[in-house]
Write a protein that holds these residues in place. Structure first.
Motif, PDB file in Angstrom:
ATOM      1  N   LYS A 109       0.835  -1.187   0.000  1.00 29.17           N
ATOM      2  CA  LYS A 109       0.000   0.000   0.000  1.00 29.17           C
ATOM      3  C   LYS A 109       0.874   1.242   0.000  1.00 29.17           C
ATOM      4  N   THR A 110       0.492   2.236  -0.765  1.00 30.03           N
ATOM      5  CA  THR A 110       1.277   3.467  -0.757  1.00 30.03           C
ATOM      6  C   THR A 110       1.111   4.166   0.581  1.00 30.03           C
ATOM      7  N   ARG A 116      -2.266   5.775   0.897  1.00 28.51           N
ATOM      8  CA  ARG A 116      -3.409   4.908   1.201  1.00 28.51           C
ATOM      9  C   ARG A 116      -3.409   4.480   2.656  1.00 28.51           C
ATOM     10  N   VAL A 169      -4.985   7.363   4.365  1.00 33.06           N
ATOM     11  CA  VAL A 169      -6.388   7.595   3.996  1.00 33.06           C
ATOM     12  C   VAL A 169      -7.313   6.510   4.556  1.00 33.06           C
ATOM     13  N   GLU A 170      -6.787   5.291   4.681  1.00 26.80           N
ATOM     14  CA  GLU A 170      -7.647   4.172   5.070  1.00 26.80           C
ATOM     15  C   GLU A 170      -8.431   4.408   6.371  1.00 26.80           C
ATOM     16  N   GLN A 180     -11.331   6.591   5.752  1.00 25.58           N
ATOM     17  CA  GLN A 180     -12.455   5.944   5.077  1.00 25.58           C
ATOM     18  C   GLN A 180     -13.255   5.104   6.053  1.00 25.58           C
ATOM     19  N   THR A 218     -13.365  11.412  -1.400  1.00 27.48           N
ATOM     20  CA  THR A 218     -12.030  10.876  -1.490  1.00 27.48           C
ATOM     21  C   THR A 218     -11.002  11.982  -1.694  1.00 27.48           C
ATOM     22  N   LYS A 228      -7.785  12.877   0.599  1.00 30.19           N
ATOM     23  CA  LYS A 228      -6.447  12.904   0.033  1.00 30.19           C
ATOM     24  C   LYS A 228      -5.738  14.211   0.389  1.00 30.19           C
ATOM     25  N   TYR A 276       2.219   8.976  -3.089  1.00 28.16           N
ATOM     26  CA  TYR A 276       2.097   7.877  -4.057  1.00 28.16           C
ATOM     27  C   TYR A 276       3.203   6.839  -3.926  1.00 28.16           C
ATOM     28  N   TYR A 304       5.635   3.795  -2.217  1.00 24.18           N
ATOM     29  CA  TYR A 304       5.462   2.588  -1.389  1.00 24.18           C
ATOM     30  C   TYR A 304       6.467   2.585  -0.241  1.00 24.18           C
ATOM     31  N   ARG A 318      -0.292   8.534  10.071  1.00 22.22           N
ATOM     32  CA  ARG A 318      -1.462   7.657  10.053  1.00 22.22           C
ATOM     33  C   ARG A 318      -2.210   7.733  11.381  1.00 22.22           C
TER      34      ARG A 318
END
Lengths: 562, 349
Positions: A409-410, A413, A416-417, A420, A428, A432, A450, A452, A468
């Motif tokens: 996952k980048t 993401r 963002v997870e 969500q 979205t 972002k 973007y 990894y 995060r």
């Protein structure tokens, strides 16, 4: 004739036809009866240097492009280790020169008993019978102060503690009376008190046998404790070398100065830690080197989280029908409060239950007894659905930045997870935007969204982990050994970042660490744990300077002086 | 250790019970067995007798209990029952109800009227022989290829052994069987001295005695071993690559050990666990599923027996072989669990 002389050693790694140079013209020497410390951070080439001596680097990709490694253990004959055949090299490995490695957990073969593994080396080099080899192993185990040597020879590595395994490794290294011992971060993975005893042991053995020792470490405190001479490495080059006292007291190279300065132990709480770039790029020093941080807001006396009589057990013995008969108690009737806005430092040695406690507070681990009251509600008694919605109020940053991010996952993401999942923001694109803003907050660039995880360094990954955790703007964050896997200089950056973020986001935190000096630097209060119980809790300065419990003072005295 | 084995056996019995239930009810939907037994010409009275003999006049649950009682090694029978069914075992009790330990009674074949147990015992050695030989070939060559490929990673040895194993995995056994039989049993027969078909024993035309013909084992065993060989080679390779990067391998080099000792002693034993899973899994599979190969090579084994019986709707034989195969599966799995513990002391049993 010195015991070992490395002259102008260059090592290259050839990956995909593009060689990268790992070592540039390394030269230093080791005499008999001398401990030489090689210091540097990850990527400095210190381990490559150590492995090159016995040519343990897999080749290819490693290539020794120039230089020589001269070894002479009897003052007469000098051999260049780089020119030896595989067979001649084998007769030196483990015999005249032996090695101890960093990870005692993985450095011993799990499927052979400890005795077998040490005896194997003795049988190989001294051509004695198996029985005699085992007898000598028992004697060696006595020498390295393992309890019950006769029993330990038939034990398997997984049945021993980390410190005991490292003693087995040392016994294996000492088995053929080497004249040179190479110790590659032998104490990094161990608790401070264990580290202290292992350092003593290495020093004793070195003096008894008049060995030369190359001691590789990233910890300047350890260097001061053990070494006669220091070699400082940075990006594959030696930047400074000399007698320990001279180098540590009056370092000449800016990198050495930076390494010495950025350790949190030397700084009071809240003061910005200097980082390497402050020293290496003096032009930017127009800014004040040590920027004062505004005085932290006074902590309110409002209790955010109240822990009452918390007990966590793990089943250890089960009967025939799978019913648990005995438990290991990881957290044993622990009660404490966390005030809103404070940072509570949680210290203790491995196995004391600090990580279990941290995870239980977030209900990542179930508790058997007790209460965790968070904003008036007992977290242990709420149901699954409610817990899921509450999760956005408490987050965690893990220890290992390498394994705590999903490699598929980048970075974006990953951030963002949680947004969500908890349906924060409506679209979205807005999520972002927020994620990019957060990346900026943790000193990364928006374009990192973007990328990894494997494209980032350890420190950068840890910052992604922090971003995060911050994404949901939680009131409470657990930092579980979040800076332990980082180099000192990177650690300083991350600690600075945490101080800034705390001022901005105003979260309450538990900071779990085995390192008292880091905890002292970052926390308002410190809680010391031992064997699942709270040993001591109090204001950081008080606990650090004037510990009330005997265990805390023992921990403090085990920290290498530096 | 003992407790562990006892527990595993207990689970095994539960699994067997499940298999019996499954097998019994699975074969309920295939028409009236009494018609199958009596054939074309029989009157209603005969059919009624057969129905009685096979308990078909009883309700289903009773039929099941009788079946369970028949296949269970510990069972209750009347003296009459024992003599009728020619049960072998030890019984105690009165004439009416005797309890005892016996060889499972798998009933009789509808076709040959012989005891299913005997039919299976006749062909089981053939299947065991074939499966064991195939697995030995697969394990020895597979592990060797896998280790070589891992040690010589990215050289021609690595790529060619991987290529070979991919070919091996992709080739279905019925196809490989025909190719191998034709090539080595026919075209090259002069050099190999092997035949296209043949079982593990033959009957002397003059004396009428059985004699072993073990050279017939070669071709079916190789055919059967190819796929497990390929999979074992790949698993060994990936597992070895993983192990060779471990810190303790570096420790072994630092000790001064030679590469051979490190690879075959220190590394291989650590790499074996996934390989054992594959070996035992395939072994169990070969015991039951070697039908094509047995058929192509005319090898007398349990697979051939089962498919022949299916063709003739001889359900007792099919049910019997399913049960025997299931118990072999359980035994082999138990063996695998014990092996894990022997090879890796960290596996606590």
């Amino acid at each position: 004739m010195p015991l070992l002389q490395i002259k102008n050693l260059d090592v290259e790694f050839t990956n995909n036809d593009a060689p990268t140079k790992a070592l540039h013209g390394i030269s230093f020497e080791v005499n008999k009866g001398e401990i030489v410390a090689v210091v540097g951070e990850s990527g400095s080439g210190k381990s490559v240097t150590a492995m090159s001596i016995l040519q343990l680097l897999p080749s290819p990709p490693a290539k020794y492009t120039s230089g020589e490694i001269l070894f002479s253990d009897d003052d007469e004959k000098t051999v260049n280790l780089l020119n030896l055949s595989e067979k001649e090299l084998r007769s030196i490995r483990g015999n005249k020169t032996s090695m101890i490695f960093q990870e005692p957990m993985t450095s011993l073969n799990p499927v052979f008993s400890c005795g077998q593994q040490v005896a194997e080396a003795i049988q190989l080099h001294d051509r004695v019978s198996k029985k005699e080899a085992l007898q000598r192993t028992v004697a060696l185990f006595k020498q390295v102060q393992l309890p019950d040597p006769e029993k330990i020879i038939s034990r398997y590595p997984f049945q021993l503690s980390g410190g005991q395994k490292q003693r087995v490794m040392i016994a294996m290294a000492m088995s053929c009376n080497p004249s040179l011992l190479i110790a590659d971060e032998p104490t990094t993975a161990l608790d401070v008190t264990v580290q202290k005893r292992i350092l003593q042991l290495i020093k004793e053995l070195q003096q008894q046998n008049n060995m030369g020792v190359i001691f590789i470490t990233h910890d300047l405190g350890v260097v001061a404790e053990i070494a006669d001479k220091v070699v400082v490495m940075y990006k594959g080059k030696i930047v400074e070398q000399g007698p320990t006292q001279t180098v540590l007291k009056s370092p000449k190279h800016p990198y050495t100065r930076a390494l010495l300065q950025c350790r949190p132990a030397l700084h009071p709480k809240g003061e910005r830690l200097p980082v390497i770039s402050d020293f290496l790029e003096p032009k930017q020093q127009a800014k004040p080197l040590v920027k004062a941080v505004p005085e932290l807001k006074k902590n309110s006396a409002e209790v955010l989280l109240e822990v009452k009589d918390l007990t966590v057990k793990f089943p250890s013995v089960k009967n025939f029908f799978g019913k648990t008969l005995e438990y290991n108690t990881a957290v044993n009737h622990v009660s404490f409060d966390i005030y809103k806005g404070e940072t509570l430092g949680l210290v203790g040695e491995s196995g004391c239950g600090k990580t279990t406690l941290g995870r239980t507070l977030l209900r990542l681990q179930d508790a058997q007894e007790g209460k965790i009251i968070f904003e008036g509600k007992d977290l242990l008694s709420i149901d699954k659905n409610e817990l899921r919605t509450r999760r956005k109020d408490f987050q965690i940053v893990f220890q290992d930045p390498y394994s705590s991010l999903n490699p598929r996952k980048t970075a974006g993401r990953a951030i963002v997870e949680p947004l969500q999942v908890h349906e924060v923001l409506t679209s979205t694109s807005k999520r972002k935007e927020l994620a990019m803003e957060l990346l900026g907050k943790v000193n990364l660039q928006p374009e990192h969204f973007y990328r990894y995880p494997h494209e980032f360094s350890g420190g950068q990954r840890q910052r992604i982990g922090i971003a995060r955790a911050l994404a949901l703007n939680p009131g409470f964050i657990v930092f579980d050994e979040s800076v332990s896997a980082l180099d000192v200089s990177v650690q300083a950056q991350v600690l600075n970042l945490l101080t800034d973020l705390k001022n901005e986001f105003n979260f309450t935190a538990i900071f779990i660490s085995h390192d008292l000096s880091v905890v002292k630097y970052i926390s308002d209060r410190i809680m010391v744990m031992r064997k699942g119980k709270i040993e001591e809790i109090g204001y950081a300065e008080a606990v650090y300077n004037n510990p009330q419990s005997a265990y805390t003072s023992q921990l403090l005295s085990a920290i290498p002086a530096g | 250790m003992l407790q562990y084995i006892v527990r595993k056996l207990f689970y095994g019995i539960l699994v067997m019970l499940g298999v019996v239930v499954f097998v019994f009810f699975l074969f309920q939907g295939f028409g009236d067995p009494s018609r199958l037994v009596m054939g074309q010409r029989a009157d209603a009275a005969t059919q009624e007798n057969i129905r009685k003999e096979l308990y078909l006049d009883q309700p289903k649950w009773k039929q099941f209990l009788w079946y369970l009682n028949d296949v269970s090694p510990i069972a209750v029978h009347s003296a009459e029952d024992i003599s009728n069914k020619q049960l072998h075992g030890l019984f105690i009790g009165t004439d009416q109800t005797k309890i005892g330990l016996k060889v499972p009674y798998l009933r009789r074949s509808y076709q040959s009227k012989r005891e299913v147990w005997q039919l299976i015992m006749e062909v089981l050695p053939g299947t065991l022989l074939l499966a064991v030989a195939a697995m030995i070939i697969a394990t020895v060559i597979g592990v060797f290829l896998g280790v070589t490929a891992a040690v010589k990673k990215d050289t021609w040895m690595d790529t060619s052994s991987i290529f070979l194993s991919i070919v091996g995995i992709s080739a279905p056994s019925f196809f490989m069987g025909i190719i191998i039989a034709y090539l080595f049993g026919f075209v090259l027969s002069k050099f190999t001295g092997l035949h296209m078909t043949g079982s593990w024993f033959d009957i002397d035309e003059v004396t009428g005695e059985k004699y072993l013909t073990l050279k017939n084992l070669w071709l079916p065993a190789i055919t059967l071993g190819i796929r497990p060989l390929a999979i074992i080679a790949q698993l060994t390779r990936s597992s070895m690559l993983d192990v060779l990067n471990q810190d303790y391998i570096r420790t072994a080099y630092a000790k001064g050990l030679s590469k051979n000792v490190i690879v075959w002693k220190h590394a291989l034993r650590n790499a074996l666990n996934p390989v054992i899973t594959a070996i035992t899994g395939w072994f169990a599979e070969l015991l039951a599923g070697a039908f094509f190969v047995e058929y192509i090579f005319g090898w007398k084994g349990i697979g051939k027996l089962t498919v022949d019986a299916l063709e003739k709707l001889d359900f007792p034989v099919v049910m019997g072989s399913v049960l025997v195969c299931a118990s072999l599966f359980i035994l082999v799995n138990l063996l695998a669990d014990i092996l894990y513990g022997v090879i890796d002391p960290r596996v606590q049993i």
